[in-house]
Enzyme design. Structure first.
Site, PDB file in Angstrom:
ATOM      1  N   THR A  74     -23.489  17.061  -9.972  1.00  0.00           N
ATOM      2  CA  THR A  74     -23.888  17.604  -8.612  1.00  0.00           C
ATOM      3  C   THR A  74     -23.346  16.895  -7.365  1.00  0.00           C
ATOM      4  OG1 THR A  74     -25.933  18.289  -9.891  1.00  0.00           O
ATOM      5  CG2 THR A  74     -25.871  18.344  -7.469  1.00  0.00           C
ATOM      6  N   GLY A 112     -12.348   5.895  -3.482  1.00  0.00           N
ATOM      7  CA  GLY A 112     -11.192   5.819  -3.460  1.00  0.00           C
ATOM      8  C   GLY A 112     -10.771   5.353  -4.953  1.00  0.00           C
ATOM      9  N   CYS A 154     -12.442  -7.934  -3.218  1.00  0.00           N
ATOM     10  CA  CYS A 154     -12.646  -8.006  -4.807  1.00  0.00           C
ATOM     11  C   CYS A 154     -12.128  -9.300  -5.452  1.00  0.00           C
ATOM     12  CB  CYS A 154     -11.735  -6.597  -5.321  1.00  0.00           C
ATOM     13  SG  CYS A 154     -11.574  -5.261  -4.380  1.00  0.00           S
ATOM     14  N   GLN A 195      -6.284   3.221   3.097  1.00  0.00           N
ATOM     15  CA  GLN A 195      -6.377   2.514   4.338  1.00  0.00           C
ATOM     16  C   GLN A 195      -5.423   3.340   5.471  1.00  0.00           C
ATOM     17  OE1 GLN A 195      -7.339  -0.599   5.254  1.00  0.00           O
ATOM     18  NE2 GLN A 195      -8.172  -0.956   3.194  1.00  0.00           N
ATOM     19  N   SER A 253     -10.803   7.542   0.852  1.00  0.00           N
ATOM     20  CA  SER A 253     -12.179   7.170   0.820  1.00  0.00           C
ATOM     21  C   SER A 253     -13.027   7.021   1.966  1.00  0.00           C
ATOM     22  CB  SER A 253     -12.237   5.607   0.295  1.00  0.00           C
ATOM     23  OG  SER A 253     -13.577   4.942   0.141  1.00  0.00           O
ATOM     24  N   GLY A 254     -14.202   7.553   2.022  1.00  0.00           N
ATOM     25  CA  GLY A 254     -14.964   7.767   3.316  1.00  0.00           C
ATOM     26  C   GLY A 254     -15.342   6.463   3.944  1.00  0.00           C
ATOM     27  N   HIS A 255     -15.421   5.380   3.249  1.00  0.00           N
ATOM     28  CA  HIS A 255     -16.150   4.367   4.094  1.00  0.00           C
ATOM     29  C   HIS A 255     -15.139   3.308   4.877  1.00  0.00           C
ATOM     30  CE1 HIS A 255     -15.387   0.952   1.337  1.00  0.00           C
ATOM     31  NE2 HIS A 255     -15.115   1.882   0.356  1.00  0.00           N
ATOM     32  N   ASN A 278      -3.848  -2.879   2.001  1.00  0.00           N
ATOM     33  CA  ASN A 278      -5.024  -3.072   2.562  1.00  0.00           C
ATOM     34  C   ASN A 278      -5.041  -4.735   2.999  1.00  0.00           C
ATOM     35  OD1 ASN A 278      -4.917  -3.068  -0.392  1.00  0.00           O
ATOM     36  ND2 ASN A 278      -6.766  -4.164  -0.583  1.00  0.00           N
TER      37      ASN A 278
END
Ligand SMILES: *Cc1c(COP(=O)(O)O)cnc(C)c1O
Length: 395
Positions: free
Chosen positions: A237, A70, A324, A179, A199-201, A151
């Site tokens: 890659t 993200g 954070c 989110q 964002s994937g997580h 978030n």
């Protein structure tokens, strides 16, 4: 009992996502840019993952750029709009005071380069109205970047209305939807979104992978230079396992969204109702337009850090403010932005739920949190001063 209630920081991976990743470590290990068959198998999987992500957002596959997460997507979207604006002598950006640091710090970098940023006030209702955006737009505005959902406090912003205003004014519109994706119904075309970060997580996919949706024709600039991957817009890659795991997690989240949302929102409401009974407490965030999994409170007279440690000792993994900022003593910029004063902002608690949480876990939280808050108040000099009248209650 261990209760994981920090899903806004990150989520556990789904079995579907793990299973989807394994082939790319073992059999389909090719580089999608290679012309031979091992490479082409990877290329086919990459195309399929892109199509899956595009379908969940209501866009075309070619409008999806895979990134490292993200933060990178936010950086690339904002820097691209800024560079494009600067070419036309437009150096004004509109955002909000409670964005994620991936957005705020990118904007601060641009301010040092001579851009002017309007940070919309979020005190009223702990959100931003479309009208505030409309009133801030100027002839030299080159970007509106407003998060889809916050978030820390869970407010869901009026994105479709903001999109309509930006479209009418001809101003590019980016939203940090990290989110929201996988949790709320999104259609970038209907909502007039030009760029969107995910964002994937945050939806049971892997960490270190994300995507940027960019409306066809919008001039992106590279943040990572190198090879011609991702239509030349993001070198390196491809993280095949990450991309395919993220796509599988997103497909699963979108397929089960209504069911999951109903379950999670019911748990959230039970928690909010229960924790509201604690005296001198206040819910943070928009009570109506709210992420299904977000519960955020301030409790007067306690320290959020002590609360977290004691909750952890009772098996509850939660957060105060964002991951954070923990480790620093400054209260969260989000809580300060919605108008909580320092003392109150320090006593914050965020519980963020996912569909993996159960009713029994909520009962455990509802038993432990009031006990721990009462214990901490019992040993707090600030609480004693509040009780003896030496200090005035704020909440
Ligand atoms: C988690 C988060 C990000 C950062 O995403 P990463 O993939 O961890 O870089 C950005 N914005 C919001 C709103 C987030 O919650």
């Amino acid at each position: 009992m261990r209760v994981y209630a920090d899903n806004a920081a990150t989520t556990a991976m789904s079995q579907t996502a793990i299973d989807a990743m394994l082939p790319y470590f073992q059999t389909v290990y090719g580089n999608p840019s290679s012309l031979h068959s091992v490479g082409q198998e990877a290329k086919e999987a990459l195309d399929a993952a892109r199509a899956t992500v595009a379908k969940c957002l209501g866009c075309e596959p070619r409008e999806i750029i895979f990134t490292s997460g993200g933060s990178e997507a936010d950086n690339q979207a904002i820097l691209s709009a800024a560079r494009y604006g600067a070419r036309k002598n437009k150096k004004h950006i509109i955002s909000t005071a409670f964005e994620h640091h991936a957005v705020l710090h990118t904007l601060q970098k641009l301010e040092r380069e001579g851009f002017e940023v309007t940070y919309l006030d979020v005190k009223q209702g702990h959100t931003v109205s479309a009208r505030q955006v409309a009133e801030a737009i100027r002839p030299d505005t080159c970007l509106v970047t407003v998060m889809y959902a916050n978030n820390e406090i869970g407010s869901v912003l009026p994105i479709a209305q903001i999109g309509a205003i930006c479209k009418e004014a001809g101003v590019p519109f980016h939203t940090d939807a990290v989110q929201a994706v996988g949790h709320l119904h999104i259609n970038v075309k209907e909502q007039n979104i030009d760029m969107l970060s995910l964002s994937g997580h945050k939806f049971h996919g892997p960490k270190g992978v994300g995507a940027l949706y960019v409306r066809r024709g919008f001039p992106l600039v590279n943040v990572i230079e190198g090879g011609a991957q991702e239509r030349g817009k993001r070198a390196g890659t491809e993280n095949m396992a990450g991309i395919c795991g993220m796509a599988a997690a997103l497909e699963e989240s979108c397929r089960n969204m209504d069911k999951n949302m109903a379950h999670v929102a019911a748990l959230r409401d039970k928690l909010i109702n229960g924790l509201s009974q604690i005296p001198h407490s206040a819910l943070n965030g928009d009570p109506h337009n709210r992420l299904p999994g977000n519960v955020s409170f301030c409790f007067e007279g306690i320290e959020g850090e002590s609360l977290l440690l004691l909750l952890d000792a009772h098996g509850i993994c939660a957060s105060s403010g964002s991951a954070c900022t923990s480790g620093s003593l400054d209260p969260s910029h989000v809580l300060l932005a919605i108008g909580r004063i320092h003392d109150v902002a320090h006593g914050s608690l965020r519980l963020s739920l996912s569909e993996y949480n159960t009713d029994e876990e909520i009962d455990h939280i509802l038993k432990v949190v009031p006990e721990v808050v009462a214990y901490l108040r019992g040993i707090s000099p600030v609480w004693r001063d509040l009780q003896t009248g030496k200090r005035q209650y704020i909440l």
